[in-house]
Design a protein around this motif. Structure first.
Motif, PDB file in Angstrom:
ATOM      1  N   SER A  34       0.891  -1.096  -0.169  1.00  0.00           N
ATOM      2  CA  SER A  34      -0.130  -0.009   0.024  1.00  0.00           C
ATOM      3  C   SER A  34       0.979   1.098   0.051  1.00  0.00           C
ATOM      4  N   VAL A  35       1.944   1.163   0.647  1.00  0.00           N
ATOM      5  CA  VAL A  35       2.670   2.509   0.993  1.00  0.00           C
ATOM      6  C   VAL A  35       3.436   2.747  -0.185  1.00  0.00           C
ATOM      7  N   THR A  36       3.656   1.343  -1.068  1.00  0.00           N
ATOM      8  CA  THR A  36       4.485   1.682  -2.499  1.00  0.00           C
ATOM      9  C   THR A  36       3.334   2.070  -3.588  1.00  0.00           C
ATOM     10  N   LEU A  37       2.337   1.674  -3.428  1.00  0.00           N
ATOM     11  CA  LEU A  37       1.162   2.331  -4.426  1.00  0.00           C
ATOM     12  C   LEU A  37       1.178   3.672  -4.095  1.00  0.00           C
ATOM     13  N   LEU A  38       1.007   3.992  -2.687  1.00  0.00           N
ATOM     14  CA  LEU A  38       0.889   5.527  -2.478  1.00  0.00           C
ATOM     15  C   LEU A  38       1.923   6.392  -3.034  1.00  0.00           C
ATOM     16  N   LEU A  39       3.231   6.051  -2.997  1.00  0.00           N
ATOM     17  CA  LEU A  39       4.169   6.773  -3.192  1.00  0.00           C
ATOM     18  C   LEU A  39       4.255   6.811  -4.831  1.00  0.00           C
ATOM     19  N   PHE A  40       3.839   5.741  -5.452  1.00  0.00           N
ATOM     20  CA  PHE A  40       3.643   5.952  -6.943  1.00  0.00           C
ATOM     21  C   PHE A  40       2.689   6.758  -7.241  1.00  0.00           C
TER      22      PHE A  40
END
Lengths: 433, 339
Positions: free
Chosen positions: B313-319
């Motif tokens: 989720s955090v990776t997706l948020l950063l993307f």
């Protein structure tokens, strides 16, 4: 000055409900100590049916103890997630039903009151319960995380009229016979067998039984997953092949996850069904008990070396109490009530399941052919699913892999050993220990 | 022709300048009077006090859970620790490494899900925007029944998402669904195709997504079209511009500021959409329609590995944050010389 006061009041008026909403506690009965919340699993034909069955019993409990029980019947597709959420947030129900196969997984969360000897005594004593059912209520060597409520096993249901029309005189005892019969029964209007191809739990249960027959295990002695062994690949392939190569299952069943296979059997679209105590649901869909026969799930005609004579898991529903309950005594009283002789007869008779207590095992309410067949399987050829903390992961990961394999089969894709092994390996890699 | 187009653009720019009417009071005088007046203390606090509930809720509903998610992504948060989060062992960046390692099934499947989601988002946003634009332009001029059509077009947006998507699941069922019955009746379905499993599932989710989303694009475009002065179209018409030239040189330039926001919002909503795939596919999507939101849900809830789910989720948020920033920088840079 007046304006400032107005501003403060206005802001407070807006803020208070917001804060109140944030801090609102669950309906665990903090304000009303004589109230319990109970999440029941869906055992009958519908959620509404179950509510109608349970409500008079809950009223009876209130009469006896003065404790109100608010029941919510939760569909199986949501139950595990709901339990997990309640365990995480420590909010929600006081008492819950859990599938007995999840017991060890739920036990690992530490969210439930352990039923040690003293706690078991409070609900009637350890000796009261059927030993095999109690053994499926948590990992071996630890106090049970729940007590058994309804006992179940898989059986093969077959449509007597369709069998007679196809010239089949007796139900199949082996998978080879089932396939041969299924082919005779499959024509333009009907199919030999109905399966619940997109139902993850159902798939996993069949994976367990087939694996037993092929000599496989889903976890080794140390509790590590062993999903992609040749035995398990053969087991899963055998089940999927009922659709893929034997063609006795309607490819449309690959979409089924809401008990549509039960409806297909009740509506004469399929001649056979593998299910647990489905009589009450069939009756609700206008199929009487005289229209179908119930027999044990078949075995392999020539089992491979290591193959076990097992044709069902020890299925069942347990009842558990959350540690976060503020009404521990009341909750245990309710568990005792639900496992009392009278309630065990009423509820199990209605749902077609078997009692989890020894005292009413021989009651005439459980003498129907369906219950006799289940009783026979439970006492002779059923085995419990592995009681390891990762069991629920096995169900969701392997069940989902099988759902995808059914989808491939339905779309005409070849189901090879490699394809099955790949799916199972992928599932195994995702297991979190 | 080049002269005409150039003049259209000039008219459009003039029109944009005219569309912000000059305030009654000259700006310089307004500033002076505002600076010269001392507001009473209570009045100056009022806006902050009134904003406080929204701020508290924003913190409670978005910011704090996001921070907890980021914290969780650094922990081994499994079933053994969900009762007592603080006991979850520190995992450092292990969850991120497992998530982004393409040598593992987890990493490969996440990447697959990412590309499926990119394709789905691009197609869904493009189709929703095109449909919204077409409907907005055709309903721009008054005619009998326009209000009825507008209402009808907005219906999918007004329906509760669960009711709407569950209806689509019934429509898409292979044996009893209306879609296959219609295809059968007009002789297009030789063998009844599956829509909710296999290759067609991508088309199915795309149809449902566009059906749900295009009314929002229509609503925004319709509102923006109302603000385009009619004189611009008249001037373009007199200059000999046809329908498509008016669309290209008047309508689209005038819609640009709104489109900039609309496309970003549609992109973020579509990329993150959880409800549609969850309801349509019943909790686990087929591989061909394995959108990232449901993939992360499965990674968390199927395996009870909430640390890894949070890392995803955090990776997706950063993307998404990066895409949004780049998009806004690029589009603002393109707008600035015209302004």
């Amino acid at each position: 000055m007046r304006r400032r006061r107005f501003a403060t009041i206005a802001a407070a008026a807006l803020l208070v409900p917001a804060l109140a909403a944030c801090g609102k506690s669950s309906d665990t009965g903090a304000a009303a100590p004589k109230t319990l919340t109970y999440w029941a699993s869906n055992q009958g034909a519908s959620l509404e049916f179950d509510k109608k069955v349970l409500q008079p019993e809950l009223d009876k409990f209130k009469q006896q103890t003065g404790i109100t029980v608010n029941v919510e019947v939760v569909p199986w597709s949501d139950l595990l997630n709901r339990l997990l959420t309640a365990a995480t947030t420590r909010k929600g129900p006081d008492v819950v039903n859990i599938g007995n196969t999840w017991s060890a997984s739920m036990q690992a969360t530490g969210a439930f009151i352990p039923f040690d000897d003293a706690t078991l005594q409070a609900v009637g004593g350890k000796d009261r319960f059927v030993p095999a059912a109690l053994a499926s209520a948590g990992a071996a060597g630890k106090p049970a995380t729940a007590v058994p409520l309804y006992s179940l096993a898989y059986a093969l249901y077959y449509n007597k009229r369709m069998f007679a029309d196809a010239g089949i005189s007796s139900p199949p005892a082996t998978w080879e016979q089932l396939v041969a019969d299924g082919k005779k029964l499959t024509n333009g209007k009907q199919w030999g067998l109905a399966v619940e191809g997109a139902n993850v739990s159902e798939n996993a249960h069949h994976a367990f039984t087939f694996s037993q027959q092929f000599g496989g295990q889903w976890f080794d002695a140390a509790g590590n997953p062993t999903f992609a062994t040749p035995q398990n690949v053969a087991a899963v392939k055998r089940y999927i092949d009922l659709m893929a190569t034997d063609k006795i299952v309607n490819p449309g069943n690959a979409e089924y996850a809401q008990n549509q296979s039960v409806s297909d059997f009740a509506n004469h679209k399929a001649a056979m069904l593998l299910w647990q105590a489905v009589g009450s649901s069939l009756k609700a869909q206008n199929m009487g008990p005289d229209e179908y026969g119930v027999t044990p799930v078949p075995f392999l005609a020539s089992p491979p070396s290591g193959g076990r004579h097992i044709d069902s898991m020890v299925a069942g529903i347990n009842i558990a109490v959350f540690k976060h309950t503020r009404n521990r005594e009341a909750a245990l009283q309710f568990v005792k009530f639900m496992t009392s002789d009278a309630e065990q007869v009423i509820l199990n008779r209605t749902y077609g399941s078997l009692p989890s207590v020894k005292t009413v095992e021989d009651n005439a309410a459980f003498a129907a052919p369906e219950q006799k067949a289940i009783q026979q399987v439970l006492s002779t050829t059923a085995a419990p699913l592995p009681q390891v903390p990762e069991e629920s992961q096995f169900e969701t990961l392997v069940g989902t892999a099988m759902k995808e394999l059914f989808a491939d089969a339905a779309n005409g894709k070849a189901i090879t050993d490699d394809a099955v092994r790949q799916k199972l390996s992928q599932a195994q890699q995702q297991v979190t220990k | 022709m080049a002269t005409t187009i150039g003049s259209d653009a000039a008219v459009a720019r003039r029109g944009r300048g005219k569309s912000t009417p000059p305030p009654g009071t000259p700006p310089a005088r307004r500033r002076a009077s505002a600076a010269g007046r001392r507001r009473p203390l209570g009045r100056s606090r009022l806006p902050y006090l009134l904003l406080l509930p929204a701020l508290v809720l924003e913190l409670g509903v978005h910011i704090v859970p996001m921070a907890v998610g980021a914290w969780m992504s650094l922990r081994e948060m499994t079933q053994f620790h969900i009762q007592s989060w603080s006991t979850a062992p520190f995992a450092g960046l292990r969850n991120y490494r497992a998530t982004l390692d393409l040598d593992t099934a987890t990493g490969r499947e996440l990447l697959h899900s990412f590309w499926v989601t990119v394709a789905f988002t691009v197609a869904s946003v493009a189709l929703s925007w095109l449909l919204g634009l077409a409907a907005g332009v055709f309903l721009q001029r008054p005619f009998r029944g326009r209000a009825l059509l507008r209402t009808l077009f907005l219906t999918p947006y007004a329906l509760p998402v669960y009711a709407a998507v569950i209806t689509w699941t019934f429509l898409f069922q292979r044996d009893n669904g209306l879609v296959n019955q219609v295809l059968d009746s007009i002789g297009l379905a030789g063998h009844r195709p599956f829509w909710l499993i296999g290759g067609n599932s991508f088309a199915a989710i795309l149809v449902v997504s566009v059906w749900r989303q295009w009314p929002f694009a229509f609503l925004c475009i319709m509102a923006a079209l109302q603000n385009i002065p009619g004189e611009l179209y008249e001037a373009a018409y007199l200059d000999g511009a046809g329908f498509f030239q008016r669309l290209r040189h008047v309508t689209l330039p005038m819609l640009r500021p709104m489109n900039q926001v609309l496309i970003l919002v549609l992109f973020l909503w579509t990329f993150n959409d959880f409800n549609t795939p969850y309801i349509l596919f019943g909790g686990s999507a087929p591989r061909q329609a394995d959108l990232i939101s449901i993939h992360i849900y499965e990674s968390s809830f199927h395996t009870w590995n909430f640390g890894q789910g949070s890392a995803m989720s955090v990776t997706l948020l950063l993307f998404l944050l990066m895409v949004s920033v780049v998009y806004l920088l690029v589009t603002n840079r393109r707008v600035r010389p015209d302004a």
